[in-house]
Design an enzyme around this catalytic site. Structure first.
Site, PDB file in Angstrom:
ATOM      1  N   CYS A 220     -27.339   6.158  29.723  1.00  0.00           N
ATOM      2  CA  CYS A 220     -26.578   5.917  30.942  1.00  0.00           C
ATOM      3  C   CYS A 220     -25.172   6.428  30.751  1.00  0.00           C
ATOM      4  O   CYS A 220     -24.592   7.072  31.623  1.00  0.00           O
ATOM      5  CB  CYS A 220     -26.501   4.434  31.274  1.00  0.00           C
TER       6      CYS A 220
ATOM      7  N   ASP B 244       0.590   1.108   2.045  1.00  0.00           N
ATOM      8  CA  ASP B 244       1.068  -0.049   2.806  1.00  0.00           C
ATOM      9  C   ASP B 244       1.296   0.330   4.266  1.00  0.00           C
ATOM     10  O   ASP B 244       1.619  -0.511   5.091  1.00  0.00           O
ATOM     11  CB  ASP B 244       2.334  -0.650   2.176  1.00  0.00           C
TER      12      ASP B 244
ATOM     13  N   CYS C 173     -26.775   1.654  28.096  1.00  0.00           N
ATOM     14  CA  CYS C 173     -27.369   2.396  27.004  1.00  0.00           C
ATOM     15  C   CYS C 173     -26.693   3.745  26.910  1.00  0.00           C
ATOM     16  O   CYS C 173     -26.003   4.173  27.828  1.00  0.00           O
ATOM     17  CB  CYS C 173     -28.873   2.553  27.183  1.00  0.00           C
TER      18      CYS C 173
ATOM     19  N   ASP D 155       4.144   5.456   3.788  1.00  0.00           N
ATOM     20  CA  ASP D 155       3.141   6.469   3.472  1.00  0.00           C
ATOM     21  C   ASP D 155       2.233   6.763   4.667  1.00  0.00           C
ATOM     22  O   ASP D 155       1.174   7.355   4.519  1.00  0.00           O
ATOM     23  CB  ASP D 155       2.327   6.061   2.250  1.00  0.00           C
TER      24      ASP D 155
ATOM     25  N   ASP E 239      -1.463   4.385  -3.242  1.00  0.00           N
ATOM     26  CA  ASP E 239      -0.023   4.416  -3.325  1.00  0.00           C
ATOM     27  C   ASP E 239       0.376   3.275  -4.257  1.00  0.00           C
ATOM     28  O   ASP E 239      -0.309   2.269  -4.329  1.00  0.00           O
ATOM     29  CB  ASP E 239       0.552   4.199  -1.928  1.00  0.00           C
TER      30      ASP E 239
HETATM   31  P1  ADP Z   1       6.507   4.946  -4.195  1.00  0.00           P
HETATM   32  O1  ADP Z   1       5.806   6.262  -4.199  1.00  0.00           O
HETATM   33  O2  ADP Z   1       6.286   4.224  -5.482  1.00  0.00           O
HETATM   34  O3  ADP Z   1       6.187   4.118  -3.004  1.00  0.00           O
HETATM   35  P2  ADP Z   1       9.054   5.892  -3.078  1.00  0.00           P
HETATM   36  O4  ADP Z   1       8.574   7.221  -2.615  1.00  0.00           O
HETATM   37  O5  ADP Z   1       9.416   4.893  -2.054  1.00  0.00           O
HETATM   38  O6  ADP Z   1       8.096   5.244  -4.187  1.00  0.00           O
HETATM   39  O7  ADP Z   1      10.321   6.155  -4.004  1.00  0.00           O
HETATM   40  C1  ADP Z   1      10.238   6.964  -5.155  1.00  0.00           C
HETATM   41  C2  ADP Z   1      11.338   6.680  -6.126  1.00  0.00           C
HETATM   42  O8  ADP Z   1      12.592   6.985  -5.522  1.00  0.00           O
HETATM   43  C3  ADP Z   1      11.434   5.234  -6.532  1.00  0.00           C
HETATM   44  O9  ADP Z   1      10.631   4.957  -7.642  1.00  0.00           O
HETATM   45  C4  ADP Z   1      12.922   5.130  -6.908  1.00  0.00           C
HETATM   46  O10 ADP Z   1      13.112   5.583  -8.214  1.00  0.00           O
HETATM   47  C5  ADP Z   1      13.578   6.083  -5.951  1.00  0.00           C
HETATM   48  N1  ADP Z   1      14.143   5.417  -4.774  1.00  0.00           N
HETATM   49  C6  ADP Z   1      13.719   5.528  -3.498  1.00  0.00           C
HETATM   50  N2  ADP Z   1      14.488   4.801  -2.663  1.00  0.00           N
HETATM   51  C7  ADP Z   1      15.405   4.176  -3.426  1.00  0.00           C
HETATM   52  C8  ADP Z   1      16.501   3.268  -3.154  1.00  0.00           C
HETATM   53  N3  ADP Z   1      16.790   2.838  -1.939  1.00  0.00           N
HETATM   54  N4  ADP Z   1      17.238   2.851  -4.188  1.00  0.00           N
HETATM   55  C9  ADP Z   1      16.961   3.278  -5.422  1.00  0.00           C
HETATM   56  N5  ADP Z   1      15.963   4.107  -5.745  1.00  0.00           N
HETATM   57  C10 ADP Z   1      15.190   4.574  -4.761  1.00  0.00           C
HETATM   58 MG    MG Z   2       5.847   3.421  -1.136  1.00  0.00          MG
END
Ligand code: ADP
Ligand code: MG
Length: 714
Positions: free
Chosen positions: A18, A590, A15, A594, A396
């Site tokens: 305890c 995800d 509990c 993020d 996101d």
């Molecule tokens: P989100 O916030 O939608 O998860 P990210 O922060 O991962 O997106 O990326 C933001 C933007 O940067 C994307 O929408 C894209 O335009 C650009 N970007 C990021 N990484 C890449 C990549 N490897 N090739 C092309 N564009 C990219």
């Molecule tokens: Mg993202």
């Protein structure tokens, strides 16, 4: 100094009282740096300075408080062996028996039956019965007294002595009896709280069949080496996390995801420990075993959930600390004012249960355990409490609101370049990026059979794109942020207005083309958001690194706000802004790119966390399968849990107040007081067990399938 940590198993710590006794005793040891108790698995986790104290000395202190200890093995390869638990039937019977007894005693007392038999039995028989029956209680009281501590049993023993002092032999004996009954009730209560967790750990396979030199050996899972091949037959639980190297089967992954719908696996598929194989046998290469498997982690996180206590529990623990002195005070006052030893005894006896301290944790444990079985990992009561009062929900975009598997839909070369030349450049530059957009570009190039040139330098620009050196040129692919000046052609605007993400391709600083990628909305999102609104979550906002037009195209039909063009650190900033305004922020992501924003939010929820360590560690709530409907489910569960907690607390407070008042004014005979003690425990147990039964939308709704429209079908 290097601190060490020891896990000590403590039998009989059932509990919250305890637990706090033990915490205090251990913390007072010189050299003990931090101590927390895990009621759910009867464990004490101590961090200590090995130069000043050791685990054996800590165990001795705990044993000095009257508990049996054993050191938890340092290397626990199995996530908890199955332990028997009280079945519901036993518990119901027990509750009924306690009720009947209580009734019998109240009736007996009322009809004066007890007084009639008292005279027939000699005093020494009474005394012997009291001493023998109450031995474990008295022993504990003496031990505590030697350690200069007062427990609830101390007060009850004083009450008992008061009854004896006025020659109430029957009452005293029945008090002893009910003290023991109440102890058992409490133990059952704690056991029930642990039940959900134990049901979970019971799914862990104990043995594995390993292929060694062509022969199958049955060994315990702890003995499987990483890289070894294990054989799984139909109807067996897969013992490790790994990759299928041979065979085909359908696997029920409910142990991890809570989803009983089986999935097909074959060579190359990932499988998880504790999931169940059907219709076919498999050979699986062990990649992770024991506690390192996703299942092992889930079990560990759930069993440690108790350390993340809710604010109401901290408060209740604090109040519980003043409780015994308060009861002693009322008893003293009763005696001074009424000079009635029986009323005083009743006061001491009626209000001494652990129920108040258990009211919160038992509901939290039931909730967290039941959720874990449904694929919802909640890391502590704290998060249920915060979810229940959340003001802001941030989402996101990529991989969370959308599937995170974009496809290239449009290719616009500028100037003299051809479509294939443009894609070749872009795909080569994206060769080493892990971003989903990079994979979209690469897969488009693959489909077209393009041959990519060598890349000599590569750089990822977070939240913007990539920059690479190839064929003697610098190629950049990414968002508008990669451009030196804003570009707004009509086709770019049209593509963005359609919700597509634009990738600008630059060669040596010059714009050579434009790619557009489209991602698919997760099908359950609209329904999930609807349910969230129905639950009263008003402020929902989409956060994205994408541009505003694309964000608006996705947010508008969902009826939510958005903030676009965000760099990863901007997302953390937005969470902080809301917090600075005094709001409680829940963020869904995800869990991979993020993770920092998830960690900053009061409650970070990670989607599809099975198999992704980062997500499992960074988030406060992890959804073990990609089902958005789990988001409203966890919000609803949080509210139900807090309602049950409130009910439990209200019930124990009302019971104790009423009991104390009746007892102080002499309306409660000591026997009835002692018998009634078990009631609050049974009350919170019954109330909390409601949380073990999940409430959920009907199946067809939960799947998120579009409803057929019958009106238009003629
Ligand atoms: P989100 O916030 O939608 O998860 P990210 O922060 O991962 O997106 O990326 C933001 C933007 O940067 C994307 O929408 C894209 O335009 C650009 N970007 C990021 N990484 C890449 C990549 N490897 N090739 C092309 N564009 C990219
Ligand atoms: Mg993202």
């Amino acid at each position: 100094m290097k601190a060490q940590t020891a896990e000590i198993n403590v039998r009989g710590m059932d509990c919250a009282n305890c637990a706090s006794t033990i915490e205090r005793a251990v913390a007072s040891l010189p050299g003990a740096l931090a101590v927390h108790t895990v009621l759910a698995s009867e464990k004490v986790v101590v961090t200590f300075d090995p130069a000043r104290v050791d685990a054996a000395a800590i165990s001795r202190v705990i044993e000095g408080e009257g508990y049996a200890c054993s050191l938890a093995p340092g290397d626990k390869a199995q996530p908890g062996a199955a332990t028997p638990t009280a079945s519901r039937a036993v518990l119901t019977l027990f509750g009924l028996a306690a009720g009947v007894l209580l009734l019998a005693v109240v009736l007996g007392e009322w009809l004066g039956l007890f007084e009639r038999i008292t005279g027939q039995v000699p005093w020494f028989a009474w005394l012997a019965a009291i001493l023998i029956g109450g031995y474990p209680v008295f022993r504990g009281v003496v031990r505590a007294a030697l350690g200069r501590r007062i427990t609830s049993h101390t007060l009850m023993t004083v009450g008992l002595l008061a009854a004896l002092a006025v020659g109430e032999w029957t009452a005293a004996l029945l008090v002893v009896f009910f003290m023991r009954v109440a102890d058992y009730t409490e133990r059952f209560t704690a056991m029930q709280a642990r039940r959900a967790l134990r049901d979970l750990t019971a799914m862990a396979p104990q043995t594995a069949r390993v292929l060694r030199e062509g022969l199958e050996h049955e060994v315990s899972v702890a003995e499987v080496g990483v890289g070894e091949i294990v054989v799984v037959r139909p109807g067996e639980r897969i013992p490790v996390d790994g990759e299928v190297v041979w065979g085909q089967a359908t696997v029920n992954q409910a142990a991890i995801t809570g989803e009983a719908m089986p999935v097909e696996v074959e060579g190359g598929s990932q499988v998880f420990a504790a999931t169940l194989a059907h219709l076919g046998s498999l050979r699986v290469r062990a990649d992770r075993i024991g506690e390192d498997t996703t299942f092992g982690r889930v079990v560990r996180l759930v069993s440690e959930a108790e350390t993340n206590r809710a604010e109401v529990q901290r408060l209740a623990d604090k109040v519980a600390g003043y409780y015994l002195p308060a009861v002693s005070g009322v008893a003293l006052l009763t005696f001074i004012l009424s000079r009635d030893p029986l009323a005083t005894a009743a006061v001491l006896l009626v209000a001494c249960s652990c129920a108040f301290a258990m009211a919160t944790p038992i509901a939290m444990l039931a909730s967290i355990g039941a959720a874990a079985k449904r694929g919802l990992l909640i890391k502590g009561g704290k998060y249920l409490e915060l979810l229940a009062k959340a003001d802001v929900l941030l989402l996101d975009k990529t991989g969370t609101v959308t599937l995170g598997r974009p496809r290239i839909t449009d290719v616009y070369p500028f100037g003299s370049a051809t479509t294939d030349e443009l894609l070749t450049l872009a795909a080569a530059a994206e060769r080493d990026s892990e971003h989903p957009l990079a994979e979209a570009v690469r897969s488009e190039a693959r489909v077209r059979g393009l041959v990519l040139p060598e890349v000599t330098r590569f750089e990822a620009v977070p939240g913007q794109g990539v920059r690479a050196e190839l064929a003697g040129a610098v190629v950049a692919v990414g968002s508008r942020r990669m451009l030196s000046e804003a570009l707004n052609t009509p086709e770019a605007e049209a593509l963005e207005a359609a919700g597509k993400t634009l990738l600008f391709v630059l060669k040596d600083g010059e714009l050579v083309g434009l790619l557009a990628a489209a991602d698919t909305l997760r099908p359950e999102v609209p329904r999930a958001l609807e349910q969230l609104r129905a639950l009263g979550v008003r402020h929902i906002e989409l956060l994205t690194g994408d541009n505003a037009r694309t964000a608006a195209a996705i947010a508008a039909p969902l009826n939510i706000g958005y903030q676009a063009d965000l760099l990863p650190e901007d997302k953390i900033g937005i969470v902080r802004q809301h917090q600075a305004a005094g709001r409680t922020v829940v963020m869904v992501g995800d869990g991979v790119n993020d993770a920092p924003a998830l960690a900053q939010a009061e409650v970070g929820i990670a989607m599809g966390a099975a198999g992704t360590d980062v997500a499992l560690e960074a988030a406060h709530v992890a959804l073990m399968r990609d089902d958005w409907l789990l988001v409203p489910e966890v919000f609803a569960l949080a509210r139900r849990t807090m309602r049950v907690v409130a009910g439990n607390l209200a019930f124990t407070i009302a019971f104790n107040t009423a009991g104390l008042t009746l007892a102080a004014f002499g309306f409660l005979p000591p026997v009835v007081a002692a018998a009634a003690q078990a009631l609050p425990d049974l009350g919170i147990l019954g109330n909390s067990s409601r949380l073990l039964r999940p409430k959920r939308a009907p199946r067809h709704e939960a799947r998120g399938e579009p409803q057929p429209h019958l009106e238009g079908s003629q």
